[in-house]
Design a protein around this motif. Structure first.
Motif, PDB file in Angstrom:
ATOM      1  N   ILE A  70       9.927 -13.753  45.027  1.00  0.00           N
ATOM      2  CA  ILE A  70       9.796 -15.208  44.922  1.00  0.00           C
ATOM      3  C   ILE A  70       9.072 -15.579  43.635  1.00  0.00           C
ATOM      4  O   ILE A  70       9.442 -16.545  42.960  1.00  0.00           O
ATOM      5  CB  ILE A  70       9.093 -15.796  46.162  1.00  0.00           C
ATOM      6  N   SER A  71       8.052 -14.810  43.252  1.00  0.00           N
ATOM      7  CA  SER A  71       7.308 -15.132  42.030  1.00  0.00           C
ATOM      8  C   SER A  71       8.210 -15.065  40.797  1.00  0.00           C
ATOM      9  O   SER A  71       8.038 -15.842  39.852  1.00  0.00           O
ATOM     10  CB  SER A  71       6.097 -14.216  41.863  1.00  0.00           C
ATOM     11  N   GLU A  73      11.713 -15.381  41.049  1.00  0.00           N
ATOM     12  CA  GLU A  73      12.816 -16.318  41.302  1.00  0.00           C
ATOM     13  C   GLU A  73      12.416 -17.758  40.992  1.00  0.00           C
ATOM     14  O   GLU A  73      13.218 -18.532  40.479  1.00  0.00           O
ATOM     15  CB  GLU A  73      13.273 -16.180  42.754  1.00  0.00           C
ATOM     16  N   ARG A  74      11.186 -18.109  41.267  1.00  0.00           N
ATOM     17  CA  ARG A  74      10.772 -19.492  41.002  1.00  0.00           C
ATOM     18  C   ARG A  74      10.638 -19.781  39.520  1.00  0.00           C
ATOM     19  O   ARG A  74      10.618 -20.931  39.100  1.00  0.00           O
ATOM     20  CB  ARG A  74       9.515 -19.852  41.777  1.00  0.00           C
ATOM     21  N   LYS A  75      10.570 -18.725  38.688  1.00  0.00           N
ATOM     22  CA  LYS A  75      10.584 -18.919  37.233  1.00  0.00           C
ATOM     23  C   LYS A  75      11.987 -19.274  36.760  1.00  0.00           C
ATOM     24  O   LYS A  75      12.154 -20.161  35.938  1.00  0.00           O
ATOM     25  CB  LYS A  75      10.113 -17.661  36.509  1.00  0.00           C
ATOM     26  N   CYS A  77      14.581 -20.219  38.743  1.00  0.00           N
ATOM     27  CA  CYS A  77      15.170 -21.292  39.554  1.00  0.00           C
ATOM     28  C   CYS A  77      14.069 -22.232  40.033  1.00  0.00           C
ATOM     29  O   CYS A  77      13.752 -22.289  41.229  1.00  0.00           O
ATOM     30  CB  CYS A  77      15.938 -20.698  40.740  1.00  0.00           C
ATOM     31  N   PRO A  78      13.455 -22.980  39.107  1.00  0.00           N
ATOM     32  CA  PRO A  78      12.317 -23.827  39.473  1.00  0.00           C
ATOM     33  C   PRO A  78      12.667 -24.997  40.376  1.00  0.00           C
ATOM     34  O   PRO A  78      11.769 -25.666  40.896  1.00  0.00           O
ATOM     35  CB  PRO A  78      11.784 -24.311  38.116  1.00  0.00           C
ATOM     36  N   ASP A  81      12.782 -24.666  46.583  1.00  0.00           N
ATOM     37  CA  ASP A  81      11.590 -24.592  47.430  1.00  0.00           C
ATOM     38  C   ASP A  81      11.710 -23.300  48.229  1.00  0.00           C
ATOM     39  O   ASP A  81      12.785 -23.002  48.765  1.00  0.00           O
ATOM     40  CB  ASP A  81      11.535 -25.766  48.422  1.00  0.00           C
ATOM     41  N   PHE A  82      10.628 -22.539  48.312  1.00  0.00           N
ATOM     42  CA  PHE A  82      10.616 -21.285  49.061  1.00  0.00           C
ATOM     43  C   PHE A  82       9.627 -21.387  50.213  1.00  0.00           C
ATOM     44  O   PHE A  82       8.566 -22.004  50.078  1.00  0.00           O
ATOM     45  CB  PHE A  82      10.163 -20.120  48.164  1.00  0.00           C
ATOM     46  N   LEU A  97      15.238 -20.900  51.379  1.00  0.00           N
ATOM     47  CA  LEU A  97      15.458 -21.395  50.029  1.00  0.00           C
ATOM     48  C   LEU A  97      16.113 -22.756  50.196  1.00  0.00           C
ATOM     49  O   LEU A  97      17.225 -22.849  50.733  1.00  0.00           O
ATOM     50  CB  LEU A  97      16.369 -20.464  49.238  1.00  0.00           C
TER      51      LEU A  97
END
Length: 113
Positions: A70-71, A73-75, A77-78, A81-82, A97
């Motif tokens: 997740i750390s 992926e959120r970069k 795909c900002p 929401d996870f 997701l």
């Protein structure tokens, strides 16, 4: 633009598209390893109104590894929401997701590859 409910501030919404350049070249190998781990650990999938929820086998992917994925992926795909849900008594683990309009369709395409 959207409005942040808690402080009534406007938020810029990034495009619904992966930004693989957001992950450094030095981290690509680890990111790909975690993606493969996630694919192998996914043992169920549910459609949500605004995304998907994937059941994870913690025997195939530890919670710490899921959080590490997740750390990354959120970069890239900002716009996502996870959420990780961990049931008591060693019950199932789910990662959700979700996001705004268009995210569900993006995820449906991304998770069929």
């Amino acid at each position: 633009m959207a409005t942040n409910v808690c402080c009534n501030a406007e938020i810029f919404e990034t495009p619904i598209a992966c930004r693989l350049d957001a992950i450094s070249a030095g981290d690509h190998a680890r990111y790909n390893e975690l993606r493969q781990m996630l694919a192998a650990a996914a043992i169920g999938k549910c459609e949500l109104p605004n995304g998907i929820e994937v059941q994870i086998s913690t025997e195939r992917m530890a919670l710490a590894q899921l959080a590490e994925w997740i750390s990354f992926e959120r970069k890239c795909c900002p716009f996502l929401d996870f959420r990780i849900d961990v049931a008591p008594e060693s019950g199932p683990v789910w990662v959700s997701l979700t996001g705004r309009e268009g995210v569900k369709e993006f995820l449906a395409h991304a998770f069929t590859k």
